[in-house]
Design a protein around this motif. Sequence first.
Motif, PDB file in Angstrom:
ATOM      1  N   ASN A  73     -44.744 -29.905  -6.280  1.00 35.82           N
ATOM      2  CA  ASN A  73     -45.618 -28.810  -5.847  1.00 35.82           C
ATOM      3  C   ASN A  73     -46.519 -28.338  -6.980  1.00 35.82           C
ATOM      4  O   ASN A  73     -47.688 -28.038  -6.764  1.00 35.82           O
ATOM      5  N   MET A  74     -45.975 -28.266  -8.193  1.00 34.65           N
ATOM      6  CA  MET A  74     -46.794 -27.866  -9.334  1.00 34.65           C
ATOM      7  C   MET A  74     -47.905 -28.894  -9.565  1.00 34.65           C
ATOM      8  O   MET A  74     -49.047 -28.533  -9.824  1.00 34.65           O
ATOM      9  N   TYR A  75     -47.568 -30.160  -9.462  1.00 35.73           N
ATOM     10  CA  TYR A  75     -48.549 -31.228  -9.650  1.00 35.73           C
ATOM     11  C   TYR A  75     -49.689 -31.094  -8.644  1.00 35.73           C
ATOM     12  O   TYR A  75     -50.857 -31.230  -8.980  1.00 35.73           O
ATOM     13  N   LYS A  76     -49.317 -30.811  -7.390  1.00 35.91           N
ATOM     14  CA  LYS A  76     -50.337 -30.713  -6.332  1.00 35.91           C
ATOM     15  C   LYS A  76     -51.150 -29.426  -6.419  1.00 35.91           C
ATOM     16  O   LYS A  76     -52.339 -29.422  -6.113  1.00 35.91           O
ATOM     17  N   SER A  77     -50.537 -28.341  -6.862  1.00 36.65           N
ATOM     18  CA  SER A  77     -51.228 -27.054  -6.797  1.00 36.65           C
ATOM     19  C   SER A  77     -51.894 -26.631  -8.108  1.00 36.65           C
ATOM     20  O   SER A  77     -52.858 -25.869  -8.090  1.00 36.65           O
ATOM     21  N   ASP A  78     -51.389 -27.110  -9.250  1.00 36.16           N
ATOM     22  CA  ASP A  78     -51.935 -26.669 -10.539  1.00 36.16           C
ATOM     23  C   ASP A  78     -51.746 -27.781 -11.572  1.00 36.16           C
ATOM     24  O   ASP A  78     -50.833 -27.741 -12.395  1.00 36.16           O
ATOM     25  N   GLN A  92     -40.107 -28.926  -6.807  1.00 42.19           N
ATOM     26  CA  GLN A  92     -40.846 -27.932  -7.588  1.00 42.19           C
ATOM     27  C   GLN A  92     -41.879 -28.607  -8.477  1.00 42.19           C
ATOM     28  O   GLN A  92     -43.017 -28.136  -8.587  1.00 42.19           O
TER      29      GLN A  92
END
Length: 85
Positions: free
Chosen positions: A21-26, A18
């Motif tokens: 994914n946060m690092y990559k998306s936002d 999680q």
Amino acid sequence: SLSLSLCVSCPDSSPSLQVANMYKSDIELFTQTARFWTDTYAQEQSQDEVIGRLVDMGFDAESAAKALNDCNGDESAAVNMLLGM
């Protein structure tokens, strides 16, 4: 944490995934969240604050201070020592 990730039965929902994914998306949300967690949980606390929390748990201040000193300031280890663990 690593131990939590090893205990999670579904790796697709692990906290590490999680966060990645946060690092990559936002990246802005990631940075804001990381700053919040750092400010909330990773700040050095005075010995008096820690002793106060131990006293709030029902231990007397003198025993709390000794246990904290014997455990090199590690609050969790001090609690375990005070509980006889």
